[in-house]
Structures are given as structure tokens and as C-alpha cells.
Design an enzyme around this catalytic site. Sequence first.
Site, PDB file in Angstrom:
ATOM      1  CG  ASP A  64      -7.115  12.137 -11.241  1.00  0.00           C
ATOM      2  OD1 ASP A  64      -6.764  12.197 -12.426  1.00  0.00           O
ATOM      3  OD2 ASP A  64      -8.076  11.439 -10.865  1.00  0.00           O
ATOM      4  N   GLY A  65      -4.145  12.537 -12.488  1.00  0.00           N
ATOM      5  CA  GLY A  65      -3.033  11.767 -13.049  1.00  0.00           C
ATOM      6  C   GLY A  65      -1.777  12.609 -13.226  1.00  0.00           C
ATOM      7  CG  ASP A 125      -8.317   8.290 -12.312  1.00  0.00           C
ATOM      8  OD1 ASP A 125      -8.999   9.321 -12.120  1.00  0.00           O
ATOM      9  OD2 ASP A 125      -7.840   7.983 -13.419  1.00  0.00           O
ATOM     10  CG  ASP A 183     -10.776  11.833 -14.937  1.00  0.00           C
ATOM     11  OD1 ASP A 183     -10.127  11.174 -14.088  1.00  0.00           O
ATOM     12  OD2 ASP A 183     -11.113  11.364 -16.025  1.00  0.00           O
ATOM     13  CG  ASP A 191     -12.611   8.066 -14.404  1.00  0.00           C
ATOM     14  OD1 ASP A 191     -12.672   9.165 -13.821  1.00  0.00           O
ATOM     15  OD2 ASP A 191     -11.611   7.674 -15.025  1.00  0.00           O
ATOM     16  NE  ARG A 219       1.223  11.332 -15.961  1.00  0.00           N
ATOM     17  CZ  ARG A 219      -0.085  11.070 -15.970  1.00  0.00           C
ATOM     18  NH1 ARG A 219      -0.526   9.931 -15.477  1.00  0.00           N
ATOM     19  NH2 ARG A 219      -0.940  11.927 -16.470  1.00  0.00           N
TER      20      ARG A 219
END
Length: 165
Positions: free
Chosen positions: A52-53, A70, A49, A74, A57
Site C-alpha cells: 500500500d505504501g 494504514d 501492508d 495495522d 508513492r
Amino acid sequence: MAKKLPVWLWVPNVIGYLRIVLVILAISIYGIERKVGFWVCYGLSFILDAFDGKAARRLNQTSEFGAFLDVAIDIASRGLLSCRAYPVTGPLVLALEGLVFTVNHRLGKDWKAVVLESSPWIVREIFRNGFRTPLGALAVSGLFLMPAYGVVALQLPKLAGTMAW
């Protein structure tokens, strides 16, 4: 090059799909008394988790679909685990969290700013800097670890007798 791929094949979204598989696998194998496998799968999903962000970016692969996916993953991850740990109240928690997500998502990509505008100071502190504060870390950890704790707590009497780790 990556922008030429369909959004659902972007790296951060593929990481999300892997998270879904890991959570389903974790919940499935927990039922057959494989505690280590459960923790490995659930832990990997939790760790992914964070990636992925960052991948979105770094690879310039941010999208509304990815942001939605996302958060939906969650919620589904915590919800499935909550339902496993707390069969009576787990579905209510999942439904409430899904409802809050749906309502906030309707506010658009700036939903945090809109919601935080009138929130108490503690909520603003939790959200500050993308949850990268002590209170933010505590809140996020609690969201993911509380359902896992519930699953374990329900099994403690069995563990004392079998130690099937």
C-alpha cells in the site's frame, strides 16, 4: 487521473480495505478449524501492508487519510488477533497501542522526528530508514507474528490430536 478520485477510493486505501476484509476473514475461519485458510488470509494481509505504501508513492496517492488508515489497520489487525489469542490481555494490548497511536498522531505528520529526538539509540535504529534495518525488520515482524504465534500456541494441543490443517 487518480487525483480526481475521492481519497477514500485511491488504490493504496482500497488495498487497506482489502487487508481489513482478509484479517476479519482469517479470524472468522480460524474459529472453524481452517488453519491453512487462516494463514493464507493473514499472510496476504501482512504482505499487502508492504504494497500500500509503495502504491501510494508510485501513484502519487499519498495522503494524511491514507497514512492514518494504514497504521489504524495495522493496529486493528494485530489487536483483533491478540484478542483472539489472549482474551484477557489482548484487549489491553489493543487499547495501549491505540492510545499510543492517538497520542503520536496528534503530533502531526512529523511525529517520528519529534518522538525519535529524545528516544534511546535502539529505538532510533529500529525506525531508521523506514524500519528497513535488521532491528526494524525484527520489530515489525514481531509485531505481526507474535499475535499469530499466540493463536497457534493455544491450538497446539488440539493440533496434535486432529491435524486439521
